[in-house]
Design a protein around this motif. Sequence first.
Motif, PDB file in Angstrom:
ATOM      1  N   VAL A   1      80.739  12.395  47.505  1.00 13.81           N
ATOM      2  CA  VAL A   1      81.836  13.350  47.346  1.00 13.81           C
ATOM      3  C   VAL A   1      81.404  14.781  47.644  1.00 13.81           C
ATOM      4  CG1 VAL A   1      83.084  11.931  45.685  1.00 13.81           C
ATOM      5  CG2 VAL A   1      81.384  13.583  44.871  1.00 13.81           C
ATOM      6  N   LEU A   2      80.103  15.031  47.712  1.00 11.72           N
ATOM      7  CA  LEU A   2      79.619  16.371  48.039  1.00 11.72           C
ATOM      8  C   LEU A   2      79.373  16.552  49.532  1.00 11.72           C
ATOM      9  CD1 LEU A   2      77.116  16.942  45.090  1.00 11.72           C
ATOM     10  CD2 LEU A   2      79.510  17.618  45.249  1.00 11.72           C
ATOM     11  N   ASP A   3      79.528  15.487  50.297  1.00 10.41           N
ATOM     12  CA  ASP A   3      79.288  15.526  51.741  1.00 10.41           C
ATOM     13  C   ASP A   3      80.627  15.453  52.471  1.00 10.41           C
ATOM     14  OD1 ASP A   3      78.519  15.268  54.351  1.00 10.41           O
ATOM     15  OD2 ASP A   3      77.624  13.282  54.129  1.00 10.41           O
ATOM     16  N   PRO A   4      81.052  16.573  53.092  1.00  6.37           N
ATOM     17  CA  PRO A   4      82.344  16.550  53.794  1.00  6.37           C
ATOM     18  C   PRO A   4      82.436  15.465  54.856  1.00  6.37           C
ATOM     19  CG  PRO A   4      81.513  18.789  53.605  1.00  6.37           C
ATOM     20  CD  PRO A   4      80.403  17.888  53.155  1.00  6.37           C
TER      21      PRO A   4
ATOM     22  N   VAL B   1      91.022  15.913  47.860  1.00  6.10           N
ATOM     23  CA  VAL B   1      89.916  16.775  47.428  1.00  6.10           C
ATOM     24  C   VAL B   1      90.412  18.177  47.108  1.00  6.10           C
ATOM     25  CG1 VAL B   1      87.799  17.931  48.192  1.00  6.10           C
ATOM     26  CG2 VAL B   1      88.080  15.477  48.548  1.00  6.10           C
ATOM     27  N   LEU B   2      91.260  18.743  47.972  1.00  8.97           N
ATOM     28  CA  LEU B   2      91.756  20.093  47.715  1.00  8.97           C
ATOM     29  C   LEU B   2      92.647  20.134  46.482  1.00  8.97           C
ATOM     30  CD1 LEU B   2      92.507  21.579  51.241  1.00  8.97           C
ATOM     31  CD2 LEU B   2      90.407  21.622  49.898  1.00  8.97           C
TER      32      LEU B   2
ATOM     33  N   LEU C   1      83.640  20.316  44.002  1.00 13.14           N
ATOM     34  CA  LEU C   1      83.997  19.714  45.283  1.00 13.14           C
ATOM     35  C   LEU C   1      83.895  20.739  46.431  1.00 13.14           C
ATOM     36  CD1 LEU C   1      86.996  17.552  44.055  1.00 13.14           C
ATOM     37  CD2 LEU C   1      84.779  16.719  44.867  1.00 13.14           C
ATOM     38  N   PRO C   2      83.589  20.263  47.643  1.00 10.28           N
ATOM     39  CA  PRO C   2      83.267  21.165  48.767  1.00 10.28           C
ATOM     40  C   PRO C   2      84.478  21.580  49.601  1.00 10.28           C
ATOM     41  CG  PRO C   2      82.826  18.909  49.421  1.00 10.28           C
ATOM     42  CD  PRO C   2      83.358  18.842  47.997  1.00 10.28           C
ATOM     43  N   GLY C   3      85.370  22.392  49.036  1.00 11.73           N
ATOM     44  CA  GLY C   3      86.600  22.743  49.733  1.00 11.73           C
ATOM     45  C   GLY C   3      86.396  23.460  51.058  1.00 11.73           C
ATOM     46  N   ASP C   4      85.585  24.534  51.058  1.00 11.63           N
ATOM     47  CA  ASP C   4      85.384  25.314  52.282  1.00 11.63           C
ATOM     48  C   ASP C   4      84.792  24.469  53.407  1.00 11.63           C
ATOM     49  OD1 ASP C   4      86.260  27.804  51.228  1.00 11.63           O
ATOM     50  OD2 ASP C   4      84.353  28.048  50.210  1.00 11.63           O
TER      51      ASP C   4
ATOM     52  N   PHE D   1      88.978  32.102  48.204  1.00 15.32           N
ATOM     53  CA  PHE D   1      87.785  32.147  49.041  1.00 15.32           C
ATOM     54  C   PHE D   1      86.487  32.140  48.238  1.00 15.32           C
ATOM     55  CE2 PHE D   1      91.354  33.937  51.258  1.00 15.32           C
ATOM     56  CZ  PHE D   1      91.271  33.349  52.512  1.00 15.32           C
ATOM     57  N   VAL D   2      86.594  31.942  46.911  1.00 21.23           N
ATOM     58  CA  VAL D   2      85.400  31.946  46.067  1.00 21.23           C
ATOM     59  C   VAL D   2      85.290  30.604  45.345  1.00 21.23           C
ATOM     60  CG1 VAL D   2      84.131  33.159  44.262  1.00 21.23           C
ATOM     61  CG2 VAL D   2      85.739  34.413  45.710  1.00 21.23           C
ATOM     62  N   PRO D   3      84.258  29.798  45.655  1.00 20.25           N
ATOM     63  CA  PRO D   3      84.099  28.504  44.980  1.00 20.25           C
ATOM     64  C   PRO D   3      84.060  28.662  43.458  1.00 20.25           C
ATOM     65  CG  PRO D   3      82.566  28.698  46.818  1.00 20.25           C
ATOM     66  CD  PRO D   3      83.200  30.056  46.647  1.00 20.25           C
TER      67      PRO D   3
END
Length: 222
Positions: A14-17, A32-33, A45-48, A133-135
């Motif tokens: 889940v951490l790998d897009p 995910v978003l 989660l890796p949104g960006d 824009f900020v995780p």
Amino acid sequence: MAAAQSAMAQAVNVLDPGSLLSTFGALGVAVVLFAETGLLVGFFLPGDSLLFTAGLLCVGGGRGGVHLSLPQVLPAAVAGALLGAQTGYWIGRRGGRALLARSRARKLHEGAERAEELLARYGHAKAVVLARFVPVVRTVLNPLAGALDVPVRVFTVWQVVGGLVWTVGLVLGGYALGSSIPNVDHYLLPLVALIVIASLTPLVLEARRARARRASSSEASS
């Protein structure tokens, strides 16, 4: 069937897009978003990097034969981000601070501090947009806005503006890069690493500024 589903679940990182997109496609982007922007448990989660990678993989010839459709990815990304933020807001209206207090995740509490600072410094509208824009901050600010009784209309209008700029901008940025550089998917890992670093930079800088302000305040009071 159960064994196959179990094996697939174990194979997905889940951490790998790239892993998420190759397994779930555009639907994975939406889910995910939604989780990252609407549920406190989704702060990691890796949104960006997911959005940028999805744009890259819409070009064609993606890593491992993965190819996504831009007309599917864009609405999926927008829907996940906007519905997630609105859900997070309503969760906050119904007890967001209590949920946050029960969490033991240090990053989540640090994100809450940054979110409160954004709201205090920039006001509701600008803070809601900037938080996209900020995780971590984009996870916490939505329920925090609900808990702090930010007006529904103000939050909704500006979370839509921020959500559209964030999702469409990153997806099209990845698509544009993939279209202009042949075989760019071969450099997917370093590109994702750069996106992660760039997305974390505002959080690190803000944390450093906050520590400097606290230090100066303690010196002035002593």
